[in-house]
Every structure is written in C-alpha cells, then in structure tokens.
Enzyme design. Structure first.
Site, PDB file in Angstrom:
ATOM      1  N   ASN A   1      37.168  74.273  29.495  1.00 49.51           N
ATOM      2  CA  ASN A   1      37.658  72.900  29.590  1.00 49.51           C
ATOM      3  C   ASN A   1      37.807  72.493  31.047  1.00 49.51           C
ATOM      4  O   ASN A   1      36.798  72.584  31.776  1.00 49.51           O
ATOM      5  CB  ASN A   1      38.876  72.634  28.680  1.00 49.51           C
ATOM      6  CG  ASN A   1      40.050  73.562  28.808  1.00 49.51           C
ATOM      7  OD1 ASN A   1      39.936  74.752  28.593  1.00 49.51           O
ATOM      8  ND2 ASN A   1      41.204  73.024  29.145  1.00 49.51           N
ATOM      9  N   ASP A   2      38.962  72.048  31.481  1.00 49.83           N
ATOM     10  CA  ASP A   2      39.100  71.359  32.776  1.00 49.83           C
ATOM     11  C   ASP A   2      38.410  72.039  33.969  1.00 49.83           C
ATOM     12  O   ASP A   2      38.588  73.249  34.173  1.00 49.83           O
ATOM     13  CB  ASP A   2      40.575  71.257  33.171  1.00 49.83           C
ATOM     14  CG  ASP A   2      41.466  70.747  32.067  1.00 49.83           C
ATOM     15  OD1 ASP A   2      40.990  70.527  30.951  1.00 49.83           O
ATOM     16  OD2 ASP A   2      42.671  70.576  32.340  1.00 49.83           O
ATOM     17  N   PRO A   3      37.731  71.242  34.813  1.00 51.04           N
ATOM     18  CA  PRO A   3      37.333  71.764  36.131  1.00 51.04           C
ATOM     19  C   PRO A   3      38.598  71.961  36.958  1.00 51.04           C
ATOM     20  O   PRO A   3      39.517  71.147  36.886  1.00 51.04           O
ATOM     21  CB  PRO A   3      36.461  70.644  36.717  1.00 51.04           C
ATOM     22  CG  PRO A   3      36.898  69.395  36.026  1.00 51.04           C
ATOM     23  CD  PRO A   3      37.374  69.819  34.660  1.00 51.04           C
TER      24      PRO A   3
END
Ligand code: NAG
Ligand code: NAG
Ligand code: NAG
Ligand code: NAG
Ligand code: NAG
Length: 576
Positions: A61-63
């Site tokens: 998921n998130d960078p």
C-alpha cells in the site's frame, strides 16, 4: 470447528467496517486475518503491470519516505512479505537511478522494538544537510492501535543503497500523543522543513471528533520535538487525515521547490490529506504564515470533501518529495486493486504504485498540474502517428501497430464549434455521478469523444477515457471520465465511472488533449496537459496482451478531429 465461526466473524467485521465508515468509526482498513499470511505458490503474470512499480509478489500500500540521496532514488512502501492482503506490514525498499527501473532490496524497517511491535506504518524521509537522511514513521505499540512517532537512521551512510536502518534507543519514541489526543488516530509524519528560527517542523495526521487535522511539531535537533499550540490546519467533518503532505510551489514556472523554501512572495503552499472516511484525497492551495505556524487555504480552494484532487480515480496515500538533481517535485501514490481479496490471493499480489509524476502550480495559481516523469519516455519503442483524422458521431478508428495492452498514447482533439454542447444542470456537482449517467454509450452534442483503451476487437470490453462538454449559463463545463463499467466481462469487480471536471477555457482554443498510460490492469490518464487526472484499475478477460486494442472515438453530433496522435509500445521496466 472454530474455523467457520471465525470466518463468519471476519465477514461481519468487514461488513461493519464498510457500513460504519460514514459514522466516523475506524475504517483504516479491512482486515482478513485468515488470508494475510497465505503465501502465493505462484505469481500470476496475467494482469501484472509492465512498467508501473510493484514488488515481485504480495501486498503493497502507501509509498513511504521517497527521496533522492547521493545519486539514488529510494522508494519505501508498506508491504506484506507474507501474503497478498494487508497484514504483517514492513517497509519494503527499492532503489533506482531513473525512477522507472528498480532494484528491490530487503525490507528497511520491520517490527523489532516494543514501540513498533504491532506495526511499522507510514512515514517520510528528510535529508538533513551535512548529516544525511532520517526516516520519521509511525509505530504501533499495542493491539488497540495506539500510535507513536519514531525515527530511524541508516546504519552506514556510505552504503550507496542504505540497506540497513537502525532505530536509536535514545529519544525514541520522539513524539507521543498527549492526553487530549486520540492516540489511535495519530500517524503518518511528513518530511520536515527547516526555518531560519533554527527549528525543524513536521506534521502528523489526526482527528478530533469528526474534524480532520494536521498537528504541527518543531525541534531544534530533530530528536526532541515540541507540539505547537494549534494544528497547522484542520477542517470540519473530514474525519481522520492520513498521510498529510505539505510543500511550497512556485508561482513562476514548473520547477519544484525544496520543502524548506518559505516566506517568499512568489510561492504558495499545498496541503494534501488522504481522507480515511472516503478513501480519496483532496488538496488546497494557500498561504503558510510561518510566524503564526498557520496555513490558510485560498478562498478559491474548496477545503473539504468536494476539494480539488490530484487524481479522481484509484490514487491514495500519496506522498511527494523534492528532487534536487532535476529541480522538480515528484508525487507518488498507491493504486489498490479493484478485484476481490480472493482474486488477490490467487494472483499472489495486490497494489501498485502510480507512475511518479512531476507536480507544479498551474499559471493562475488555482490548481496543480501533473505529468509523468520524463524518464518514462526511455521505455518508448515503436511509435505510430495519426493526424487530421475526422470522427463523425458513432465512429471509432483503431490505432494500429502498437502493443495496446502496454502503451503510452498522447492525443489532441479539436472541434470547430461549441454550439451543440448539451445544457448543464447546476445540480450536477458530482462528476462521478454525472459520468455514470452520461457514459460513452449515451450520445451527446460535443462529445463524448476520446480513447477506448484495453478494448476487445468487437468492443465487448473497453475502458473509455473521454471528454464531454456542457453549456452552463456563463461558461462551458468539461467532464472527463475514465469509466470502468464496460472494462471487463467479469462481473464481481469494482467498476466505478471515475470522473472529474476540467478547468480550462475553451473559448480561446477549441482543443483538448489527453494522455493515457495503459499497462495491462491500469489506465492512468492525464487530461488537458495534466490538469485533471484519473487512474483506473481494470481486468479485461478478452482484451488482454495481443488481443487488446486501442481506438479513438466520437459519440457526439459535433464532428471531432484527431489533430495529432502519437502512441508508443512500451518496454517493460526492469524490476530487479
Ligand atoms: C479514538 O479513535 C478510535 C479509532 O477511530 C475510536 O475507535 C475511538 O472511539 C476513539 N476514542 C475516543 C475517545 O474518541
Ligand atoms: C559502509 O559501506 C561502505 C560502502 O559500501 C563500506 O565500504 C564500508 O565497509 C561500510 N562500513 C561498515 C562499518 O560496514
Ligand atoms: C478571495 O480573496 C481575494 C484576495 O486574496 C479577494 O480579493 C476576494 O475578494 C476573495 N473572494 C471571496 C469570494 O471572498
Ligand atoms: C456510442 O453510442 C451508441 C449508441 O448509444 C452505443 O451503442 C455505442 O456503444 C457507443 N460507443 C461507445 C464507444 O461507447
Ligand atoms: C480500493 O478498492 C476499492 C474496491 O474494493 C475500494 O472501494 C476503495 O475504497 C479502495 N481504496 C482505498 C484507498 O483503500
């Protein structure tokens, strides 16, 4: 016997989560404990991307913490090393010299201390002049998801890849929620900026009741942090602000600015928040009053759910960084899957990162503009062109000779008059709803016209990316859609009619441009030079690999001309 009960509980839990999202109850993510450690036996190549970043397998998921340091770009990301749904999160780590070809390394951070035993969640990197990079991230300290903020530093700054990171005992955790705050909604520290008053400052996302907020902290030495009296900004009824991002943009040209540039009259600031409640982001453009530690959005930027978005599609938890080697600001985001968790487990992977985009302030200063980083062009191979192609109502023309499932296409459409534009109803405030009413199959006046991407030969499947122009009392309204409803014959998929309005003046120039990056299960589009952008995840069953086609089309009474179109087959990026 426990298993079926357990599965029921999980199903109910997931459902509750979905229902309760709008009540402001924790919606951080659906949790599938039964699936999160199922390691894929093989990784399905079928819908995998060729040039978007994704690890070899499993969930992302998130960078996190993107940065440029000593000639190398680093991308970290929330990663499940054990399965294809969320869980077991570590900081995956990849390095690159060009933002396109990546080398995947061992995880940089994983739970190893009492203060991050239950999670190493999102955060950012700051490069301290003369001292090197520091990561600020969120650690989860208990099963109730109480969160603290931590720092980590490279074990060996001379290692060109910065493979190993340590969490010094001294001063960690560097920030804990005070008793007036809810520690389970307190996360995602930003990159810090330095001010002439000798302090570093950074933001942490949070919420008080339904009010979303970005708490401000300052420090002289980067390890002892003091909370400012007020959040730098907050907005009513927006819920938890995840992954805040705050940075200066220039009023003069496309160059990016280092985060510590403040106070000059030729800059504005951008504040972006990812809304946990709606699972999309919005940003405002405004002024940072550094003496008051306050950010105030311009009155032209809506500050709430209806605000401007980087991307009107599948684009969340974005994070930007300044690239000093090319004086630009680069933006990344996570694009999740639109298929089921069971599909993801079968595929052996889930989640991709968007193509890194350069971001700058539009002339006029009212919105941002984004464009894929120029390095992406190094993957272009065979090129085809079309020019001065007329399209009558109902017509579609194939763009032949490229690999249409893995392509880059840029097109400029023109038309001679706006007289036939359909009337705009002022109740149409939500672009996505309007696109669902007026898709490509509903014929219009000026438009719908655009591209049919990932299309099967006979159009049983296609993802149209198109414009439609309406006439309002004093202006024209341009709708841009990336409509997944016909994208696949497979039924049990999330197929939204993503859309946004495009703010350009057609009176001067009766042209609209569109760029789409097509990559098997993603269509990432940039309208009007990057002013309105939409990323869609789609999973065709017929329009795959060599059986995918690309068309230009018009379904409006006004004739449209393809002034100029260029399309390229794209090579795959090296991802190890
Ligand atoms: C704190 O936030 C969590 C997660 O959203 C929520 O479940 C809890 O009720 C909140 N606590 C208070 C005191 O508001
Ligand atoms: C640090 O990295 C450099 C470059 O890879 C290497 O030469 C050096 O031995 C490393 N130092 C330690 C203490 O590992
Ligand atoms: C918005 O702010 C500008 C100056 O910053 C001012 O001139 C204008 O009148 C304001 N507009 C509204 C609608 O308040
Ligand atoms: C154009 O409109 C016709 C009539 O509604 C429809 O059958 C056709 O599918 C539309 N074309 C596209 C590409 O949506
Ligand atoms: C991505 O997946 C779709 C379909 O399951 C959800 O509706 C979205 O909320 C989700 N997006 C994010 C950012 O989690």
């Amino acid at each position: 016997m426990a298993l079926p009960i357990c599965l029921t509980v999980i199903a109910i839990f997931t459902l509750c989560c979905v229902i309760n999202c709008n009540n402001g109850v924790e919606a951080f993510h659906d949790i599938y404990p039964d699936l999160q450690s199922i390691s894929a036996r093989s990784v399905s190549k079928l819908q995998r991307t060729g040039y978007h970043f994704q690890p070899r397998k499993n969930w992302i998921n998130d960078p996190n913490g993107p940065m440029y340091y000593n000639g190398i770009y680093h991308l970290f990301y929330q990663y499940n090393p054990k399965g294809a749904v969320w869980g077991n999160i570590v900081w995956g780590h990849a390095v690159s010299k060009d933002l396109i070809n990546w080398k995947e390394l061992e995880p940089a951070l994983y739970p190893s201390k009492p203060f991050d035993k239950y999670g190493v969640w999102s955060g950012s990197a700051t490069v301290l002049p003369g001292k090197g990079p520091v990561i600020l991230y969120t650690g989860v300290i208990d099963k109730q998801s109480n969160e603290v903020q931590l720092y980590a530093i490279p074990e060996n700054k001379s290692d060109p890849f910065l493979r190993k990171w340590v969490k010094p005992k001294a001063f960690n955790p560097i920030v804990v929620a005070d008793h007036s705050m809810n520690a389970s909604v307190f996360r995602d520290p930003t990159t810090a900026w330095w001010s002439k008053d000798g302090h570093w400052r950074m933001l942490i996302g949070g919420r008080r009741k339904d009010r979303g907020m970005a708490y401000l902290y300052r420090s002289k030495d980067f390890v002892k942090w003091i909370q400012a009296k007020h959040p730098i900004h907050s907005a009513a009824s927006t819920g938890m602000w995840e992954c805040p991002d705050f940075y200066p943009v220039s009023l003069k040209g496309k160059n990016g600015l280092d985060i510590s540039v403040v106070g000059s009259s030729s800059i504005k600031h951008v504040l972006k928040n990812s809304l946990d409640l709606t699972r999309y982001e919005y940003y405002t453009i405004g002024t940072y009053f550094k003496n008051k530690d306050k950010y105030i959005p311009d009155n032209t930027s809506e500050d709430g759910w209806g605000g401007l978005r980087y991307d009107y599609g599948n684009f969340y938890a974005s994070k930007s960084f300044f690239d000093p080697s090319k004086n630009r600001r680069i933006l990344w985001a996570w694009a999740n899957e639109s298929d089921s968790k069971e599909d993801d487990v079968k595929k052996g992977w889930a989640g991709i990162q968007s193509i890194p985009r350069t971001v700058w302030l539009d002339y006029g200063g009212k919105q941002l503009v984004q464009w894929p980083v120029e390095e992406l062009n190094s993957l272009r191979k065979k090129e085809v062109k079309i020019s001065h192609q007329k399209l009558k109502k109902g017509q579609h023309v194939e763009v032949k000779g490229i690999t249409a499932a893995q392509a880059d296409v840029e097109v400029t459409f023109s038309f001679s008059s706006l007289d036939r534009a359909e009337p705009f109803d002022s109740r149409w405030v939500n672009a996505q709803d309007l696109c669902s009413q007026k898709g490509s199959k509903v014929q219009g006046g000026v438009g719908p016209f655009g591209l049919l991407t990932l299309a099967s030969e006979k159009l049983e499947e296609f993802t149209p990316v198109f414009f439609r122009i309406f006439k309002a009392p004093n202006k024209h309204v341009i709708l841009m859609c990336s409509d997944a409803r016909s994208s696949s014959l497979k039924r049990e998929l999330y197929k939204p009619s993503f859309a946004g309005f495009v703010n350009v003046d057609l009176a001067k120039n009766k042209k609209l441009s569109l760029k789409s990056l097509i990559d098997h299960s993603v269509v990432e589009s940039f309208g009007a030079g990057g002013r309105t952008n939409i990323l869609s995840r789609v999973y065709p069953t017929l329009a795959i690999k060599k059986k995918a086609h690309l068309f230009v089309f018009n379904n409006g009474t006004e004739h449209i001309t393809v002034e100029y179109l260029k399309a390229w087959s794209m090579k795959s990026a090296r991802r190890n």
